[in-house]
Design an enzyme around this catalytic site. Sequence first.
Site, PDB file in Angstrom:
ATOM      1  N   ASP A  56       0.885  -1.192  -0.104  1.00 61.71           N
ATOM      2  CA  ASP A  56       0.028  -0.124  -0.040  1.00 61.71           C
ATOM      3  C   ASP A  56       1.013   1.389  -0.127  1.00 61.71           C
ATOM      4  O   ASP A  56       1.524   1.485   0.948  1.00 61.71           O
ATOM      5  CB  ASP A  56      -0.848   0.029   1.206  1.00 61.71           C
ATOM      6  CG  ASP A  56      -1.958  -0.994   1.435  1.00 61.71           C
ATOM      7  OD1 ASP A  56      -1.862  -2.030   0.291  1.00 61.71           O
ATOM      8  OD2 ASP A  56      -2.871  -1.066   1.790  1.00 61.71           O
ATOM      9  N   LYS A  58      -7.095   3.410  -2.582  1.00 66.21           N
ATOM     10  CA  LYS A  58      -7.541   3.329  -1.024  1.00 66.21           C
ATOM     11  C   LYS A  58      -7.766   4.666  -0.588  1.00 66.21           C
ATOM     12  O   LYS A  58      -7.148   5.421  -1.004  1.00 66.21           O
ATOM     13  CB  LYS A  58      -6.197   2.793  -0.321  1.00 66.21           C
ATOM     14  CG  LYS A  58      -6.427   2.595   1.115  1.00 66.21           C
ATOM     15  CD  LYS A  58      -5.010   1.712   1.565  1.00 66.21           C
ATOM     16  CE  LYS A  58      -4.851   1.731   3.145  1.00 66.21           C
ATOM     17  NZ  LYS A  58      -3.806   1.148   3.621  1.00 66.21           N
ATOM     18  N   LYS A  99     -10.402  -0.084  -1.723  1.00 59.66           N
ATOM     19  CA  LYS A  99     -10.080  -0.373  -0.311  1.00 59.66           C
ATOM     20  C   LYS A  99     -10.365   0.708   0.559  1.00 59.66           C
ATOM     21  O   LYS A  99      -9.842   1.924   0.214  1.00 59.66           O
ATOM     22  CB  LYS A  99      -8.329  -0.518  -0.144  1.00 59.66           C
ATOM     23  CG  LYS A  99      -8.275  -0.949   1.483  1.00 59.66           C
ATOM     24  CD  LYS A  99      -6.978  -1.384   1.553  1.00 59.66           C
ATOM     25  CE  LYS A  99      -6.316  -1.385   3.023  1.00 59.66           C
ATOM     26  NZ  LYS A  99      -5.069  -2.004   3.299  1.00 59.66           N
TER      27      LYS A  99
END
Length: 218
Positions: free
Chosen positions: A91, A153, A182
């Site tokens: 990430d 995300k 996400k």
Amino acid sequence: MELKEILGKCDHTLLAQGATWEEIKAICDDGMKYGCASVCIPASYVKQAAEYVQGKLPICTVIGFPNGYDTTMAKCFMASEAVKDGASEVDMVINIGWVKDRKWDELLQEIMFVKAACAGKLLKVIIECCLLTDEEKIQMCGIVTAAGADYIKTSTGFGGGGATREDVALFAKHIGPNVKIKAAGGIADLKDAEDFINLGASRLGTSRIVKAVKAMEG
């Protein structure tokens, strides 16, 4: 929605600055027991955690975290190092200043470089929604899609705001078919989790859902 389905979408997360190996090991144990999608942990623990879980649970880590203003080459090194240590998901935080400066080409290039450094492992791109306008979020949906990242995300959880239902709905309208969502930061309970999944999130970054399930078990 089945509890098992919700847990299977959770990246069980511990990214506190003072996280110890005993705490990391405990969330690995919980992640394996409850069938989480992954555990999301600091990069310094990836190798140890990967050896500990022995392939029974994907290890996710963060790079350029939480501020995003490391150089592109530094982020690429972090990503390749994490994968070498056993991470199967990375990430990354984008450079928020570049968004404000409208450096769209640089943002696209950076994500593409980091994706290449991930050597086929999943890349999730954190755009820190609480610091962006809706116009900037939409622009980043297009850039993340074009760069070939696997996920967009919402948040680091360290930027002053977390996932909102509005942001997840906005992502769902503007990302390409190759990109998943996400939601992370502030997902407090199973009702929140179910709402975000119904809005289009395939992953949830949270430290609280497993805790909520354990509390239900007594």
